[in-house]
Design an enzyme around this catalytic site. Structure first.
Site, PDB file in Angstrom:
ATOM      1  N   GLN A 213       2.444   4.286  44.897  1.00 38.92           N
ATOM      2  CA  GLN A 213       2.585   3.981  46.320  1.00 38.92           C
ATOM      3  C   GLN A 213       3.898   4.484  46.910  1.00 38.92           C
ATOM      4  OE1 GLN A 213       1.134  -0.303  45.487  1.00 38.92           O
ATOM      5  NE2 GLN A 213       0.532   0.055  47.599  1.00 38.92           N
TER       6      GLN A 213
ATOM      7  N   HIS B  32      -0.201  -0.255  37.298  1.00 40.83           N
ATOM      8  CA  HIS B  32      -0.427  -0.770  38.654  1.00 40.83           C
ATOM      9  C   HIS B  32      -1.582   0.030  39.271  1.00 40.83           C
ATOM     10  CE1 HIS B  32       1.398  -3.124  42.123  1.00 40.83           C
ATOM     11  NE2 HIS B  32       0.375  -2.493  42.663  1.00 40.83           N
TER      12      HIS B  32
ATOM     13  N   ASN C  78      -1.830  -4.934  36.801  1.00 41.58           N
ATOM     14  CA  ASN C  78      -1.710  -5.475  38.144  1.00 41.58           C
ATOM     15  C   ASN C  78      -3.094  -5.807  38.705  1.00 41.58           C
ATOM     16  OD1 ASN C  78       0.013  -5.824  40.689  1.00 41.58           O
ATOM     17  ND2 ASN C  78      -1.646  -4.503  41.414  1.00 41.58           N
ATOM     18  N   GLU C  79      -3.289  -7.053  39.044  1.00 42.27           N
ATOM     19  CA  GLU C  79      -4.496  -7.505  39.745  1.00 42.27           C
ATOM     20  C   GLU C  79      -5.811  -6.955  39.179  1.00 42.27           C
ATOM     21  OE1 GLU C  79      -4.090  -6.777  43.953  1.00 42.27           O
ATOM     22  OE2 GLU C  79      -2.625  -8.372  44.178  1.00 42.27           O
TER      23      GLU C  79
HETATM   24  C1  BGC Z   1      -1.313  -4.663  45.310  1.00 39.57           C
HETATM   25  C2  BGC Z   1      -0.403  -3.723  46.037  1.00 39.57           C
HETATM   26  C3  BGC Z   1      -0.835  -3.644  47.489  1.00 39.57           C
HETATM   27  C4  BGC Z   1      -0.651  -5.007  48.092  1.00 39.57           C
HETATM   28  C5  BGC Z   1      -0.982  -5.092  49.570  1.00 39.57           C
HETATM   29  C6  BGC Z   1      -1.741  -5.860  46.099  1.00 39.57           C
HETATM   30  O1  BGC Z   1      -3.140  -5.873  46.114  1.00 39.57           O
HETATM   31  O2  BGC Z   1      -0.799  -4.983  44.057  1.00 39.57           O
HETATM   32  O3  BGC Z   1      -0.469  -2.498  45.370  1.00 39.57           O
HETATM   33  O4  BGC Z   1      -0.148  -2.668  48.191  1.00 39.57           O
HETATM   34  O5  BGC Z   1      -1.416  -5.958  47.419  1.00 39.57           O
HETATM   35  O6  BGC Z   1      -2.312  -4.832  49.813  1.00 39.57           O
END
Ligand code: BGC
Length: 414
Positions: A20, A114, A158-159
């Site tokens: 990002q 990520h 990540n998520e």
């Molecule tokens: C993610 C980020 C994203 C942020 C805002 C999360 O889902 O880890 O990469 O930019 O939220 O949407």
């Protein structure tokens, strides 16, 4: 407003993610998917914030705000651009970030994955490939070996639940169609039957992906622990503050089981769990209750509610029972005055949850910089620092000063 300080050693940080902000992550799956036709990505990431070259300025910026932590990610696609070939210079690049953070008194909180993965990994089917966990673990071991001894916390994934969570949101049908078309275009361009990414997913594959990612977390964590037994390792989870309106909690409860159940269960075995919260969503017995007309909304369409963080943290701790790190929390909006009003009460709410006995290690604001917001490209802004899209000049917004004042007072009313 918070009236008493956070515990000594509480980690105050800001978060970014490689793809990002770095720019030109050309060996990654996401770069490839941005460039196929059709694509669900509104923009190509291009130079992003040019942080691959300007990372030192970013780290300095974090330190200048008085922060004592910086969350960033290592890009697997740079470190292992070809399967089994590890790039020493790229490892050195990330090692430089880690060392500079430490020089400036910032605890490096490192995300190993990520969302983005190498192109070769996606060509193999991504997390659907039975070898994926072992491939991820090999990469994790190499990174941990290089500088794991100098990082504060490791976040494997990540998520991994984000795509499941998105099935609960009202995305227009064309988005789903475009996602499927993007993956099909990737298959054609890459010449493989199943090119797969972890944040553009077919609904029917979400469960199988989750299995691959769960195994990936276990394998990655084991590899990191082999090299750095004392390094705290966890994963980060997208968590809304899901509320109940009225007396029927069945929909809310079902959402919780579907979206978080697997991951919170997994987190019970970890050293900590990363909570990433952006909103509170109310549910009655029929489904989501939409905000009343006139309620201020963020740019993603949900009500702006600074109390959501406390609710999400309380819930995650009830379920997972391990210490919490807020690895992301923030507000998507053009108007920074809304962020200025949002940060203090959210942090005050977090302090209250800690008073109830919930162990919270730190708070990482998302994001340090306005950056490449995945399928939305550069149209959405989460940063406390603006980035000029042509000169890459960084300009702290008023919210950066507000956050910095809270940090310098260690959360006390400043
Ligand atoms: C993610 C980020 C994203 C942020 C805002 C999360 O889902 O880890 O990469 O930019 O939220 O949407």
């Amino acid at each position: 407003m918070t009236v008493h300080p956070f515990p000594d050693g509480f980690l105050w940080g800001a978060a970014t993610a490689g793809h990002q902000v770095e720019g030109n992550n050309t060996n990654s799956d996401t770069w490839f998917a941005e460039h196929v036709e059709p694509t669900v990505f509104m923009d190509v990431s291009g130079d992003a914030c040019d942080s691959y070259n300007r990372w030192e300025e970013d780290v300095d910026l974090a330190a200048s705000l008085g922060l004592n932590a910086y969350r960033f990610s290592v890009e697997w696609a740079r470190v292992e651009p070809e399967e089994g070939l590890f790039d020493d210079d790229e490892l050195g690049h990330y090692e430089g970030i880690v060392d500079r953070c430490r020089e400036l008194g910032l605890s490096p909180i490192v995300t190993f994955n990520h969302f983005t993965a190498p192109h070769w990994f996606a060509m193999r089917g991504g997390w659907l490939d039975p070898d994926a966990p072992a491939l991820f673990a090999r990469y994790c071991r190499v990174v941990a070996d290089r500088f794991g001894d100098r990082i504060g916390f490791a976040v494997t994934l990540n998520e991994p639940n984000i795509t499941r969570m998105l099935t609960w949101m009202d995305l227009p049908p064309f988005v789903r169609e475009l996602e499927a078309a993007t993956l099909e275009a990737c298959n054609v361009h890459a010449g493989v039957p199943r090119y797969r990414l972890s944040n553009v997913m077919l609904p029917e594959e979400i469960e199988e992906f989750a299995e691959g990612m769960e195994a990936g977390h276990r394998a990655g964590k084991a590899a990191i622990k082999e090299v750095c037994p004392d390094l705290p390792v966890g994963l980060s989870i997208a968590v809304m503050d899901d509320r109940v309106v009225g007396d029927d909690s069945s929909v809310r409860d079902r959402k919780r089981v579907e979206c978080y159940g697997r991951w919170l269960g997994l987190a019970r075995e970890d050293d900590f769990v990363g909570v990433q919260n952006y909103e509170a969503i109310p549910y009655d017995g029929a489904g989501e209750v939409k905000p009343d007309p006139g309620v201020p909304l963020n740019s993603m369409g949900s009500a702006i509610d600074p109390t959501s963080l406390a609710g999400a943290v309380r819930y995650v701790h009830d379920e997972a029972g391990v210490p919490i790190m807020v690895t992301e929390h923030g507000l998507c909006h053009e108007d920074d005055s809304l962020r200025v009003g949002f940060i203090p009460p959210a942090i005050a709410g977090l302090r209250e949850v800690m008073d109830e006995g919930v162990p919270v290690i730190g708070y990482m604001h998302w994001s340090l910089l306005d950056n490449f917001e995945w399928i939305f490209g550069y149209s959405k802004h989460y940063g406390i620092v603006a980035v000029d899209r042509s000169t890459f000049e960084r300009t702290p917004k008023p919210s950066a000063a507000v956050y910095s004042a809270i940090v310098r007072a260690n959360g006390a009313e400043g």
